[in-house]
Design a protein around this motif. Structure first.
Motif, PDB file in Angstrom:
ATOM      1  N   UNK A   1       0.286  19.755  -4.040  1.00 39.16           N
ATOM      2  CA  UNK A   1       1.419  19.880  -3.117  1.00 39.16           C
ATOM      3  C   UNK A   1       2.740  20.031  -3.856  1.00 39.16           C
ATOM      4  N   UNK A   2       2.909  19.262  -4.916  1.00 39.03           N
ATOM      5  CA  UNK A   2       4.168  19.307  -5.678  1.00 39.03           C
ATOM      6  C   UNK A   2       4.031  20.121  -6.965  1.00 39.03           C
TER       7      UNK A   2
ATOM      8  N   UNK B   1      -3.704   3.080   1.795  1.00 35.43           N
ATOM      9  CA  UNK B   1      -3.487   2.269   3.006  1.00 35.43           C
ATOM     10  C   UNK B   1      -3.225   0.797   2.670  1.00 35.43           C
ATOM     11  N   UNK B   2      -4.022   0.227   1.765  1.00 34.79           N
ATOM     12  CA  UNK B   2      -3.901  -1.210   1.461  1.00 34.79           C
ATOM     13  C   UNK B   2      -3.184  -1.489   0.149  1.00 34.79           C
ATOM     14  N   UNK B   3      -2.882  -0.430  -0.616  1.00 36.31           N
ATOM     15  CA  UNK B   3      -2.273  -0.541  -1.952  1.00 36.31           C
ATOM     16  C   UNK B   3      -3.153  -1.336  -2.916  1.00 36.31           C
TER      17      UNK B   3
ATOM     18  N   UNK C   1       2.382   9.437  -2.150  1.00 33.35           N
ATOM     19  CA  UNK C   1       2.946   8.618  -1.067  1.00 33.35           C
ATOM     20  C   UNK C   1       3.877   7.522  -1.601  1.00 33.35           C
ATOM     21  N   UNK C   2       3.577   7.001  -2.778  1.00 36.14           N
ATOM     22  CA  UNK C   2       4.371   5.915  -3.373  1.00 36.14           C
ATOM     23  C   UNK C   2       5.310   6.408  -4.474  1.00 36.14           C
ATOM     24  N   UNK C   3       5.120   7.666  -4.907  1.00 29.82           N
ATOM     25  CA  UNK C   3       5.805   8.174  -6.108  1.00 29.82           C
ATOM     26  C   UNK C   3       5.497   7.262  -7.300  1.00 29.82           C
ATOM     27  N   UNK C   4       4.211   6.941  -7.442  1.00 23.92           N
ATOM     28  CA  UNK C   4       3.749   6.096  -8.543  1.00 23.92           C
ATOM     29  C   UNK C   4       2.823   6.892  -9.453  1.00 23.92           C
ATOM     30  N   UNK C   5       2.865   6.570 -10.737  1.00 22.29           N
ATOM     31  CA  UNK C   5       1.894   7.071 -11.707  1.00 22.29           C
ATOM     32  C   UNK C   5       1.124   5.857 -12.235  1.00 22.29           C
ATOM     33  N   UNK C   6      -0.160   5.805 -11.930  1.00 24.61           N
ATOM     34  CA  UNK C   6      -1.009   4.704 -12.388  1.00 24.61           C
ATOM     35  C   UNK C   6      -1.772   5.164 -13.627  1.00 24.61           C
ATOM     36  N   UNK C   7      -1.969   4.266 -14.573  1.00 33.33           N
ATOM     37  CA  UNK C   7      -2.692   4.664 -15.782  1.00 33.33           C
ATOM     38  C   UNK C   7      -3.399   3.479 -16.433  1.00 33.33           C
ATOM     39  N   UNK C   8      -4.459   3.794 -17.177  1.00 35.46           N
ATOM     40  CA  UNK C   8      -5.145   2.806 -18.013  1.00 35.46           C
ATOM     41  C   UNK C   8      -5.186   3.340 -19.433  1.00 35.46           C
ATOM     42  N   UNK C   9      -5.265   2.412 -20.397  1.00 34.36           N
ATOM     43  CA  UNK C   9      -5.276   2.829 -21.792  1.00 34.36           C
ATOM     44  C   UNK C   9      -6.266   2.044 -22.629  1.00 34.36           C
TER      45      UNK C   9
END
Length: 396
Positions: A75-76, A162-164, A121-129
């Protein structure tokens, strides 16, 4: 023993070749005949299909470090790339997919980024390392919002808008569920069912079911939303499960492994939990002592036997009382497994009917991406090749 091959097979549409090293992750570009790939050779490439029918790079961009993972939001047209040095770099791709513009970079981890998720929806970037940390950043400001230390490096990462709730699967075999707020997180629960590390996670937000793949060759379906605590095992690979994808419209799970197998599981059937293995000092069928039961061996003047377990009833049995093998697809055993003689007699031909189809991709798969709108599956392998498959004969 392999299950019998079925007639419905994926159709190989194309091969995309040209990467110098392993393609760690790739994605089909929606509404375009294109593929985005990131590789250990430090390159980000956008491959567009030409009139010749071949895919050629419209973008070839070198990064300062090997590219370990990516997340693309159609979308973006935002492309987030994780690097071996712990950095996440964000780019915007042009409408014609001929140019990529760097928006921002942030030092998310101290070592290799393993997984990234961009949540629009949150404008979040989640990551693991590999630094055993889960972190999340604001994609607008680039600021770190919070983090959580996992018990090991995490290869699985999924998020429920929905539940974060975020699901993190790590190399210790544990799945951690965290509740994310804007700048804090709280531990909800952890659960463990694999004997090896978790290598992939897949979340179905509609049925509220989490799938976890593991280096122990198995997949577990966890019923999160039903709160029943049920965990269904799926056994269909001969090597570690590398990647999972879910076709929501047909309720089919696609799993791919280091054995080159593409397995399509029908999850629209009533599956059964595997039983707990029972403990006993003697066979629960013929009462012969097992080899550690010295007292009964001495009293009965019999040599102790090796202990086995029936996969259907869970009873501890000797080899003589469990000489038969059977597939039990509704319990997730698509291959033949050990069952006691009485359970073998009780399993009907209908119960042995397969609930999955098996296909050979002919390469060691490291990642998959499924485009449900076209029924296309992308597999990238250690052979540096990307393959595009038409899955509509199977997933329909």
């Amino acid at each position: 023993p392999q299950p019998k091959a079925l007639t419905r097979k994926p159709l190989l549409l194309n091969k995309v070749e040209g990467s110098q090293e392993v393609v760690n992750m790739a994605a089909i570009v929606p509404k375009e005949d294109g593929v985005i790939s990131v590789s250990e050779d430090r390159t980000v490439r956008v491959w567009l299909k030409r009139d010749s029918g071949q895919y050629w790079p419209s973008i070839y961009h070198a990064m300062p470090s090997p590219c370990s993972c990516m997340s693309f939001n159609p979308e973006t047209r935002r492309l987030s790339i994780g690097l071996d040095n712990g950095t996440i770099s964000e780019f915007i791709l042009s409408e014609d997919y001929n140019k990529m513009t760097l928006v921002k970079s942030y030092q998310a981890h101290q070592s290799r980024v393993i997984m990234i998720l961009f949540v629009l929806e949150m404008e979040w970037v989640l990551s693991t390392g590999q630094d055993k940390h889960f972190t999340w950043h604001c994609s607008e400001s680039g600021q770190r919002l919070g983090g959580y230390r996992t018990s090991a490096g995490a290869c699985g990462l999924q998020f429920d808008v929905e539940t974060r709730h975020v699901f993190v699967g790590d190399h210790s075999g544990q799945v951690t569920i965290l509740k994310l707020e804007q700048e804090s997180c709280s531990l909800v629960t952890t659960f463990k069912g694999h004997t090896g590390g978790v290598t992939a996670l897949c979340w179905d937000p509609i049925q509220r079911v989490l799938f976890s793949g593991s280096s122990d060759h198995s997949i577990i379906m966890w019923d999160i939303g039903g709160r029943k605590g049920t965990a269904i095992e799926l056994q269909g690979h001969n090597d570690k499960v590398q990647s999972l994808s879910y076709a929501h419209h047909t309720r089919q799970l696609i799993s791919c492994g280091a054995d080159g197998g593409i397995v399509v599981w029908n999850m629209d059937v009533e599956r059964q939990e595997t039983p707990e293995w029972l403990d006993s000092d003697s066979c629960q069928k013929c009462d012969q002592p097992f080899f550690w039961n010295f007292k009964q061996m001495w009293d009965s003047k019999k040599i102790g036997l090796r202990q086995h377990h029936c996969r259907k009833c869970g009873k501890a049995v000797c080899g003589k009382c469990s000489s038969k093998r059977s597939s039990i697809p509704l319990m997730g055993f698509e291959f033949e497994v050990r069952v006691c003689d009485s359970c073998h007699e009780s399993i009907t031909d209908e119960e042995r009917a397969p609930t999955a189809t098996f296909h050979d991709s002919k390469h060691n798969i490291v990642h998959v991406h499924f485009d449900a709108t076209r029924g296309w599956l992308l597999t990238s392998g250690t052979d540096k090749v990307i393959k595009l498959w038409d899955m509509t004969p199977v997933v329909s």
